[in-house]
Design a protein around this motif. Sequence first.
Motif, PDB file in Angstrom:
ATOM      1  N   SER A   1      67.413  17.178 129.810  1.00  0.00           N
ATOM      2  CA  SER A   1      67.125  15.893 130.468  1.00  0.00           C
ATOM      3  C   SER A   1      65.861  15.918 131.330  1.00  0.00           C
ATOM      4  O   SER A   1      65.303  14.872 131.638  1.00  0.00           O
ATOM      5  CB  SER A   1      68.321  15.434 131.291  1.00  0.00           C
ATOM      6  OG  SER A   1      68.621  16.432 132.242  1.00  0.00           O
ATOM      7  N   THR A   2      65.395  17.129 131.703  1.00  0.00           N
ATOM      8  CA  THR A   2      64.162  17.162 132.498  1.00  0.00           C
ATOM      9  C   THR A   2      62.913  17.120 131.612  1.00  0.00           C
ATOM     10  O   THR A   2      61.800  17.022 132.107  1.00  0.00           O
ATOM     11  CB  THR A   2      64.103  18.451 133.352  1.00  0.00           C
ATOM     12  OG1 THR A   2      64.241  19.577 132.480  1.00  0.00           O
ATOM     13  CG2 THR A   2      65.231  18.483 134.383  1.00  0.00           C
ATOM     14  N   ARG A   3      63.135  17.214 130.303  1.00  0.00           N
ATOM     15  CA  ARG A   3      61.993  17.179 129.371  1.00  0.00           C
ATOM     16  C   ARG A   3      61.711  15.721 129.004  1.00  0.00           C
ATOM     17  O   ARG A   3      62.175  15.228 127.965  1.00  0.00           O
ATOM     18  CB  ARG A   3      62.307  17.989 128.116  1.00  0.00           C
ATOM     19  CG  ARG A   3      62.662  19.443 128.414  1.00  0.00           C
ATOM     20  CD  ARG A   3      61.506  20.345 128.113  1.00  0.00           C
ATOM     21  NE  ARG A   3      61.767  21.730 128.488  1.00  0.00           N
ATOM     22  CZ  ARG A   3      60.825  22.672 128.465  1.00  0.00           C
ATOM     23  NH1 ARG A   3      59.604  22.394 128.058  1.00  0.00           N
ATOM     24  NH2 ARG A   3      61.109  23.896 128.837  1.00  0.00           N
ATOM     25  N   THR A   4      60.966  15.047 129.847  1.00  0.00           N
ATOM     26  CA  THR A   4      60.771  13.604 129.691  1.00  0.00           C
ATOM     27  C   THR A   4      59.471  13.239 128.964  1.00  0.00           C
ATOM     28  O   THR A   4      59.162  12.073 128.783  1.00  0.00           O
ATOM     29  CB  THR A   4      60.792  12.938 131.077  1.00  0.00           C
ATOM     30  OG1 THR A   4      59.878  13.650 131.930  1.00  0.00           O
ATOM     31  CG2 THR A   4      62.184  12.995 131.696  1.00  0.00           C
ATOM     32  N   SER A   5      58.702  14.258 128.597  1.00  0.00           N
ATOM     33  CA  SER A   5      57.487  14.025 127.799  1.00  0.00           C
ATOM     34  C   SER A   5      57.791  14.409 126.352  1.00  0.00           C
ATOM     35  O   SER A   5      58.250  15.514 126.092  1.00  0.00           O
ATOM     36  CB  SER A   5      56.338  14.925 128.263  1.00  0.00           C
ATOM     37  OG  SER A   5      56.014  14.700 129.603  1.00  0.00           O
ATOM     38  N   ILE A   6      57.508  13.483 125.462  1.00  0.00           N
ATOM     39  CA  ILE A   6      57.903  13.717 124.065  1.00  0.00           C
ATOM     40  C   ILE A   6      56.706  13.588 123.124  1.00  0.00           C
ATOM     41  O   ILE A   6      55.926  12.636 123.218  1.00  0.00           O
ATOM     42  CB  ILE A   6      58.942  12.654 123.586  1.00  0.00           C
ATOM     43  CG1 ILE A   6      60.015  12.358 124.638  1.00  0.00           C
ATOM     44  CG2 ILE A   6      59.518  13.004 122.231  1.00  0.00           C
ATOM     45  CD1 ILE A   6      61.096  13.347 124.768  1.00  0.00           C
ATOM     46  N   ILE A   7      56.631  14.526 122.191  1.00  0.00           N
ATOM     47  CA  ILE A   7      55.762  14.321 121.020  1.00  0.00           C
ATOM     48  C   ILE A   7      56.696  14.182 119.834  1.00  0.00           C
ATOM     49  O   ILE A   7      57.551  15.047 119.608  1.00  0.00           O
ATOM     50  CB  ILE A   7      54.782  15.500 120.806  1.00  0.00           C
ATOM     51  CG1 ILE A   7      53.809  15.594 121.982  1.00  0.00           C
ATOM     52  CG2 ILE A   7      54.012  15.316 119.496  1.00  0.00           C
ATOM     53  CD1 ILE A   7      52.811  16.743 121.877  1.00  0.00           C
ATOM     54  N   LEU A   8      56.587  13.064 119.141  1.00  0.00           N
ATOM     55  CA  LEU A   8      57.454  12.800 117.990  1.00  0.00           C
ATOM     56  C   LEU A   8      56.613  12.853 116.713  1.00  0.00           C
ATOM     57  O   LEU A   8      55.555  12.229 116.643  1.00  0.00           O
ATOM     58  CB  LEU A   8      58.118  11.431 118.160  1.00  0.00           C
ATOM     59  CG  LEU A   8      59.052  10.974 117.035  1.00  0.00           C
ATOM     60  CD1 LEU A   8      60.240  10.187 117.604  1.00  0.00           C
ATOM     61  CD2 LEU A   8      58.343  10.112 115.994  1.00  0.00           C
ATOM     62  N   LEU A   9      57.097  13.600 115.736  1.00  0.00           N
ATOM     63  CA  LEU A   9      56.383  13.729 114.459  1.00  0.00           C
ATOM     64  C   LEU A   9      57.267  13.256 113.308  1.00  0.00           C
ATOM     65  O   LEU A   9      58.406  13.722 113.181  1.00  0.00           O
ATOM     66  CB  LEU A   9      56.012  15.197 114.197  1.00  0.00           C
ATOM     67  CG  LEU A   9      55.290  15.970 115.290  1.00  0.00           C
ATOM     68  CD1 LEU A   9      55.138  17.437 114.887  1.00  0.00           C
ATOM     69  CD2 LEU A   9      53.935  15.347 115.556  1.00  0.00           C
ATOM     70  N   GLY A  10      56.729  12.350 112.500  1.00  0.00           N
ATOM     71  CA  GLY A  10      57.529  11.878 111.379  1.00  0.00           C
ATOM     72  C   GLY A  10      56.654  11.422 110.220  1.00  0.00           C
ATOM     73  O   GLY A  10      55.429  11.385 110.334  1.00  0.00           O
ATOM     74  N   ASP A  11      57.304  11.082 109.111  1.00  0.00           N
ATOM     75  CA  ASP A  11      56.539  10.533 107.989  1.00  0.00           C
ATOM     76  C   ASP A  11      57.174   9.265 107.457  1.00  0.00           C
ATOM     77  O   ASP A  11      56.690   8.672 106.504  1.00  0.00           O
ATOM     78  CB  ASP A  11      56.432  11.550 106.830  1.00  0.00           C
ATOM     79  CG  ASP A  11      57.701  11.631 106.039  1.00  0.00           C
ATOM     80  OD1 ASP A  11      58.723  12.114 106.566  1.00  0.00           O
ATOM     81  OD2 ASP A  11      57.708  11.174 104.875  1.00  0.00           O
ATOM     82  N   SER A  12      58.271   8.860 108.088  1.00  0.00           N
ATOM     83  CA  SER A  12      58.981   7.696 107.562  1.00  0.00           C
ATOM     84  C   SER A  12      59.201   6.714 108.700  1.00  0.00           C
ATOM     85  O   SER A  12      59.185   7.101 109.879  1.00  0.00           O
ATOM     86  CB  SER A  12      60.323   8.176 106.995  1.00  0.00           C
ATOM     87  OG  SER A  12      61.318   7.194 107.146  1.00  0.00           O
ATOM     88  N   MET A  13      59.407   5.452 108.377  1.00  0.00           N
ATOM     89  CA  MET A  13      59.702   4.473 109.428  1.00  0.00           C
ATOM     90  C   MET A  13      61.037   4.825 110.087  1.00  0.00           C
ATOM     91  O   MET A  13      61.288   4.451 111.224  1.00  0.00           O
ATOM     92  CB  MET A  13      59.767   3.056 108.837  1.00  0.00           C
ATOM     93  CG  MET A  13      58.441   2.563 108.291  1.00  0.00           C
ATOM     94  SD  MET A  13      57.117   2.499 109.516  1.00  0.00           S
ATOM     95  CE  MET A  13      57.637   1.107 110.496  1.00  0.00           C
ATOM     96  N   GLY A  14      61.874   5.567 109.370  1.00  0.00           N
ATOM     97  CA  GLY A  14      63.171   5.982 109.918  1.00  0.00           C
ATOM     98  C   GLY A  14      63.046   7.056 110.988  1.00  0.00           C
ATOM     99  O   GLY A  14      63.964   7.266 111.768  1.00  0.00           O
ATOM    100  N   ASP A  15      61.918   7.727 111.028  1.00  0.00           N
ATOM    101  CA  ASP A  15      61.747   8.807 112.009  1.00  0.00           C
ATOM    102  C   ASP A  15      61.446   8.293 113.409  1.00  0.00           C
ATOM    103  O   ASP A  15      61.515   9.035 114.385  1.00  0.00           O
ATOM    104  CB  ASP A  15      60.623   9.756 111.559  1.00  0.00           C
ATOM    105  CG  ASP A  15      60.979  10.481 110.274  1.00  0.00           C
ATOM    106  OD1 ASP A  15      62.181  10.766 110.070  1.00  0.00           O
ATOM    107  OD2 ASP A  15      60.076  10.759 109.466  1.00  0.00           O
TER     108      ASP A  15
END
Length: 286
Positions: A217-231
Amino acid sequence: MVPELQKATVRIRQPERVREIIQALREQGVAKLQVISDFDMTLSRFGCNGRRCPTSHNILDTSRVISEDGKKKLKDLLHYYYPIEIDPNRTLEEKRPLMVEWWTKAHELLVQQKIHKSDIAQIVRESEAMLRDGFKEFFDQLHKNNIPLFIFSAGVGDILEEIIRQANVFYPNVNVVSNYMGFSDEGVLTHFKGPLIHTYNKNNTVLQGTGYFQQLSTRTSIILLGDSMGDLTMADGVPSVENILKIGFLNDKVEERRKKYLDSYDIVLESDETLDVVNGILRYLL
Ligand code: C5P
Ligand code: MG
């Protein structure tokens, strides 16, 4: 700031906003960062040597342990359902039941094949599975800096784990949620463990009870990687997101899907088989 963002494969709708997010991620520091990534066609390559690279399902579907009849049926399913999966003109609501149908039928066919747990390592070794160029730097950087990497995959967990194990990057900071195979006492595939994860339910509904994001919960910075609109919904279970950078690989039907991707992902990487941009951003942050 990040020279890799000048690559010809990079498209960004709001460059100023992207700059602000990256700056904020850097200010927040490494201790607050976590990476959430899809596997198939995001960490693994889409194309290699002018051909399509296999997904974790494809690796099984085309392996020597599947009968010719089974292979044909699995291929027919792919040819019927994949165009639906990536169709920009259908809503997610329309797609969802059809994806459940695809995964259910495919898993039923796989279960009929009496696959042995002990065959999996060899199946992966003999396959054309390939991680994106730069994968080693990506996994190594995250590991060295104790940044949790959550791989959220609608593929086959046993296969993708084996791919990253054989690539020598399955470090302790890597956690996978995916569709895992269930085996009998004799080690024969009997079922897939639930809940079923398909392209368009990658959200908190399938993570109930894992407690994964709560413990971070203290990890509030996110890098999100995806290839689909579902990601795009993979981070929905994170209790408090302060800054999120969404990076999308646009692999297939680039022209038709460009607008949707640019509207949804902060950074879009078109036909880019590398993790260069992600690594460049990490290098700037770490
Ligand atoms: O979203 P994610 O990359 O985890 O989804 C797995 C991919 O596997 C889907 O994009 C889908 O095209 C592919 N798939 C497949 N064979 C199946 C089911 C899914 O190749 N039976
Ligand atoms: Mg994918």
